[in-house]
Design an enzyme around this catalytic site. Structure first.
Site, PDB file in Angstrom:
ATOM      1  N   LYS A   1       2.877  -7.285   4.768  1.00  0.00           N
ATOM      2  CA  LYS A   1       2.048  -6.126   4.500  1.00  0.00           C
ATOM      3  C   LYS A   1       3.133  -5.071   4.329  1.00  0.00           C
ATOM      4  O   LYS A   1       3.434  -5.373   5.196  1.00  0.00           O
ATOM      5  CB  LYS A   1       0.875  -5.159   5.267  1.00  0.00           C
TER       6      LYS A   1
ATOM      7  N   ARG B   1       0.761  -1.332   0.161  1.00  0.00           N
ATOM      8  CA  ARG B   1       0.240   0.103  -0.126  1.00  0.00           C
ATOM      9  C   ARG B   1       0.408   1.328  -0.202  1.00  0.00           C
ATOM     10  O   ARG B   1       2.088   1.128   0.999  1.00  0.00           O
ATOM     11  CB  ARG B   1      -1.447   0.046   1.558  1.00  0.00           C
TER      12      ARG B   1
HETATM   13  P1  NAI Z   1      -8.995   1.399  -5.808  1.00  0.00           P
HETATM   14  O1  NAI Z   1      -8.300   2.316  -5.201  1.00  0.00           O
HETATM   15  O2  NAI Z   1      -9.332   0.923  -7.552  1.00  0.00           O
HETATM   16  O3  NAI Z   1     -10.651   2.091  -5.399  1.00  0.00           O
HETATM   17  C1  NAI Z   1     -11.066   2.738  -4.113  1.00  0.00           C
HETATM   18  C2  NAI Z   1     -11.994   4.478  -4.591  1.00  0.00           C
HETATM   19  O4  NAI Z   1     -12.684   4.748  -2.939  1.00  0.00           O
HETATM   20  C3  NAI Z   1     -11.308   5.672  -5.392  1.00  0.00           C
HETATM   21  O5  NAI Z   1     -12.350   4.774  -6.877  1.00  0.00           O
HETATM   22  C4  NAI Z   1     -11.656   6.371  -4.740  1.00  0.00           C
HETATM   23  O6  NAI Z   1     -11.830   7.652  -5.264  1.00  0.00           O
HETATM   24  C5  NAI Z   1     -12.144   5.891  -3.571  1.00  0.00           C
HETATM   25  N1  NAI Z   1     -12.067   6.248  -1.948  1.00  0.00           N
HETATM   26  C6  NAI Z   1     -10.992   6.941  -1.362  1.00  0.00           C
HETATM   27  N2  NAI Z   1     -11.240   7.660  -0.674  1.00  0.00           N
HETATM   28  C7  NAI Z   1     -12.973   7.727  -0.848  1.00  0.00           C
HETATM   29  C8  NAI Z   1     -13.888   8.410   0.536  1.00  0.00           C
HETATM   30  N3  NAI Z   1     -13.678   8.858   1.489  1.00  0.00           N
HETATM   31  N4  NAI Z   1     -15.321   8.620   0.150  1.00  0.00           N
HETATM   32  C9  NAI Z   1     -16.056   7.801  -0.936  1.00  0.00           C
HETATM   33  N5  NAI Z   1     -14.904   6.820  -1.959  1.00  0.00           N
HETATM   34  C10 NAI Z   1     -13.741   7.025  -1.456  1.00  0.00           C
HETATM   35  O7  NAI Z   1      -8.627   0.181  -5.019  1.00  0.00           O
HETATM   36  P2  NAI Z   1      -9.960  -0.517  -4.693  1.00  0.00           P
HETATM   37  O8  NAI Z   1      -8.002  -2.443  -5.300  1.00  0.00           O
HETATM   38  O9  NAI Z   1     -10.947  -1.047  -5.698  1.00  0.00           O
HETATM   39  O10 NAI Z   1      -9.719  -1.770  -3.167  1.00  0.00           O
HETATM   40  C11 NAI Z   1     -10.962  -0.816  -2.291  1.00  0.00           C
HETATM   41  C12 NAI Z   1     -10.683  -1.111  -1.119  1.00  0.00           C
HETATM   42  O11 NAI Z   1     -10.745  -3.206  -1.135  1.00  0.00           O
HETATM   43  C13 NAI Z   1      -9.685  -1.039  -0.636  1.00  0.00           C
HETATM   44  O12 NAI Z   1      -9.345  -0.855   1.234  1.00  0.00           O
HETATM   45  C14 NAI Z   1      -8.635  -2.513  -0.432  1.00  0.00           C
HETATM   46  O13 NAI Z   1      -7.984  -2.520   0.547  1.00  0.00           O
HETATM   47  C15 NAI Z   1      -9.828  -3.666  -0.617  1.00  0.00           C
HETATM   48  N6  NAI Z   1      -8.739  -4.765  -0.937  1.00  0.00           N
HETATM   49  C16 NAI Z   1      -8.878  -4.826  -2.679  1.00  0.00           C
HETATM   50  C17 NAI Z   1      -8.209  -5.856  -2.957  1.00  0.00           C
HETATM   51  C18 NAI Z   1      -8.289  -6.254  -4.377  1.00  0.00           C
HETATM   52  O14 NAI Z   1      -8.048  -7.363  -5.233  1.00  0.00           O
HETATM   53  N7  NAI Z   1      -7.871  -4.930  -5.134  1.00  0.00           N
HETATM   54  C19 NAI Z   1      -8.658  -7.572  -2.031  1.00  0.00           C
HETATM   55  C20 NAI Z   1      -9.681  -6.822  -1.086  1.00  0.00           C
HETATM   56  C21 NAI Z   1      -9.173  -5.959  -0.250  1.00  0.00           C
HETATM   57  N1  PHE Z   2      -4.421  -6.545  -1.323  1.00  0.00           N
HETATM   58  C1  PHE Z   2      -5.067  -7.787  -1.357  1.00  0.00           C
HETATM   59  C2  PHE Z   2      -5.086  -8.022  -0.335  1.00  0.00           C
HETATM   60  O1  PHE Z   2      -5.986  -7.204   0.516  1.00  0.00           O
HETATM   61  C3  PHE Z   2      -4.414  -8.984  -2.957  1.00  0.00           C
HETATM   62  C4  PHE Z   2      -3.392  -9.514  -1.957  1.00  0.00           C
HETATM   63  C5  PHE Z   2      -3.575 -10.554  -1.623  1.00  0.00           C
HETATM   64  C6  PHE Z   2      -2.420 -10.167  -1.842  1.00  0.00           C
HETATM   65  C7  PHE Z   2      -2.299 -11.414  -1.234  1.00  0.00           C
HETATM   66  C8  PHE Z   2      -1.327 -10.168  -1.789  1.00  0.00           C
HETATM   67  C9  PHE Z   2      -1.220 -11.144  -1.636  1.00  0.00           C
HETATM   68  O2  PHE Z   2      -6.355  -9.311  -0.135  1.00  0.00           O
END
Ligand code: NAI
Ligand code: PHE
Length: 355
Positions: free
Chosen positions: A78, A42
């Protein structure tokens, strides 16, 4: 303070500062009990190094639980890159240097920690890291990796939303008011899946372009600072963690919570408050495991795409187990999911505590 943040039960904290860019790098290994630690990188602008350490520690702990409850042969860790300014103000030469230093740090851990994408890092960043170190999941497909984990994460969150709505007595998502906070890689896909299932979508983001696209698709926009006061059947936090503290839990006008963000609840007390109000909350480390199934499944376990989908759909069943345990024991859903994860972590536990 840093002193407080270093009093942590995990296995290892690694930190490095780069004077030239003003960046501080943190890697925290929470547990290698079930295998090498894994968790994404991150990048963010933190108020202090203490905040960066705290975030890395909480996120690493969530990864341990996610791997354990998902039956994946990995531990939890992490990386946090504490940037000198918000990510969108870092130029590409600086970013490139930052990634090279981060890759060097990971390589020195010799496979005890495997990284992957997280907020503000993507597959092309993973490609760059992989030029220096092999301990990287989620490189782009053209570069031999599994690519973005977002789609699988969204599918798992959608399964979690359905299972949670059903258990809360809401039936299917058809006609239900679903509020999605964050329309990024995961949230955007969650919106699409929920809309296909007939849900009425309320959406919030801080990015005007993403809001415009959602509005064109016919969804209702909610101002970002109104999210916790907006009435809905199910709330799906898909932006950042730490958004439901005890005060928010006491007032949030929803019947259920299921989203992608890691560490949605600030602490166990917030979970107790939700439970006392009958708001059913899907523990995030269960609901958002689709990305881990995708990355670890494809890159470690030799799964194909169908295997990933099948395991990710199983998130609904795991949640049913969590909800039944929570009802039987009279404990929060978070506590029930912790019990399930710890059952897997406990036998002959070696070094550090799991959480
Ligand atoms: P991303 O960065 O693509 O999307 C995040 C979105 O949230 C952006 O559109 C941003 O503008 C918006 N945002 C930020 N602050 C905000 C607020 N205060 N109010 C409303 N919108 C806001 O991130 P992504 O990959 O979609 O991940 C989203 C969440 O899911 C994160 O917390 C991440 O740690 C979690 N996550 C993601 C995984 C993945 O495979 N990408 C896996 C597991 C968890
Ligand atoms: N960052 C994501 C999560 O929180 C995807 C991830 C999974 C990255 C496992 C590395 C290892 O789940």
């Amino acid at each position: 303070s840093i002193d407080d943040e270093l009093r942590w039960d995990g296995e290892l904290t690694v930190a490095r500062h780069d004077r030239e860019t003003g960046t501080t790098f943190v890697i925290r290994i929470d547990s290698t009990r079930l295998g090498p630690a894994s968790g994404g990188t991150r990048a963010a602008h933190y108020p202090s190094i203490g905040h960066a350490l705290a975030d890395a520690g909480k996120l690493a702990g969530a990864m341990t639980l996610k791997m354990a409850v998902s039956d994946l042969p990995m531990g939890g860790g992490k990386s946090v890159i504490a940037l000198p300014a918000p990510r969108n103000r870092i130029d590409s030469a600086t970013w490139s240097r930052i990634l090279d230093i981060h890759a060097e740090n990971i390589d020195k851990l010799e496979g005890n920690y495997w990284t992957g994408p997280d907020v503000n890092t993507n597959s092309s960043d993973m490609d760059q890291l992989s030029r220096t170190t092999k301990y990287v999941f989620g490189r782009s497909v053209d570069n031999g990796g599994a690519g973005s984990s977002a789609h699988a994460t969204a599918l798992g969150v959608f399964e979690a939303m359905k299972a949670t709505a059903r258990r809360r007595g809401l039936g299917t998502l058809d006609g239900r008011k679903v509020l999605v906070q964050g329309l990024g890689a995961v949230g955007g896909d969650v919106v699409r899946l929920a809309a296909q299932a007939g849900a009425r979508l309320l959406v919030a983001d801080t990015d005007p372009q993403r809001l415009e696209a959602a509005s064109l698709a016919g969804h209702t926009i909610v101002p970002a600072d109104e999210v916790l006061r907006t009435s809905c059947d199910l709330f799906a936090p898909c932006a950042m963690g730490g958004i439901i503290d005890s005060a928010a839990a006491a007032s949030i006008p929803t019947l259920a919570v299921a989203g992608a963000a890691n560490n949605i609840l600030t602490d166990a007390a917030a979970g107790e408050v939700l439970r006392s109000r009958g708001v059913l909350c899907a523990p995030d480390f269960v609901a958002n495991a689709g990305g881990a199934f995708h990355l670890v499944g494809r890159e470690v376990l030799g799964w194909n795409e169908d295997d990933v989908v099948e395991r990710t759909r199983g998130i609904g069943r795991t949640l049913d187990e969590v909800y039944s345990l929570s009802e039987e024991r009279g404990i929060t859903t978070e506590a029930a999911a912790l019990l399930l994860a710890r059952t897997r972590l406990s036998p002959a536990s070696t070094t550090a505590a799991a959480t």
